[in-house]
Design an enzyme around this catalytic site. Sequence first.
Site, PDB file in Angstrom:
ATOM      1  N   LYS A 161       0.961   4.388   6.790  1.00  0.00           N
ATOM      2  CA  LYS A 161       0.224   5.223   5.841  1.00  0.00           C
ATOM      3  C   LYS A 161       0.761   6.655   5.889  1.00  0.00           C
ATOM      4  CE  LYS A 161      -2.689   1.838   5.025  1.00  0.00           C
ATOM      5  NZ  LYS A 161      -2.580   1.035   3.822  1.00  0.00           N
ATOM      6  N   SER A 169       0.794  -1.231   0.000  1.00  0.00           N
ATOM      7  CA  SER A 169       0.000   0.000   0.000  1.00  0.00           C
ATOM      8  C   SER A 169       0.827   1.282   0.000  1.00  0.00           C
ATOM      9  CB  SER A 169      -0.962   0.022   1.196  1.00  0.00           C
ATOM     10  OG  SER A 169      -0.240   0.194   2.406  1.00  0.00           O
TER      11      SER A 169
END
EC number: 3.4.21.89
Length: 197
Positions: A75, A35
């Site tokens: 993230k 990700s």
Amino acid sequence: MKKFMKEWGLFIFIFAVIGLSRLFLWQFVRVDGHSMDPTLANNERLLVLSHTSIDRSDIVVASEEEDGKKKIIVKRVIGLPGDTISYKNDVLKVNGKVVKEPYLETYQKLFKKDKLQSTYSYNALFQGLAEKATAFTTDANGSADFTITVPKGQYYLLGDDRIVSRDSREVGTFKKKDIIGEVKFRIWPFNRIGTVQ
């Protein structure tokens, strides 16, 4: 005892300081998944500092619950508490002002070129997701035009590989207490060792 402390006291003190700082100030984390490609790769090891201020565009480690189990994720902070975030055809606006995302440029170009089909050649599921995408950054429903206001005391986190990232678009915003710390340094692999932008 005096002799022991004279010989080993400094070593014990240093070991205790490192141990306590490890407990409260820093930790090592492994990247799990794709990700954050291409900024961070699967299985890279990172040094994370706790108790730092959180700013927009910082890369952070957070805790989330998935299927009843706690999971550590890496993230990027896109929205701070109270921010209004909007995307329209891959252009980010924060509180009405355009904000550049240079960390996305490589994959955005590849998306325009062949919808990341060559890049995702290792994973048919990723190729399928990219093929259906109307933009590099879409919301959970696939819309390339969306707006969200971040609640007070919470943060909006997205992965750099927007096509495959499971992030705030799907799981919602993150409370301050769920953010473990900021990624400061890549310690492995050795050929990519250094600070993380």
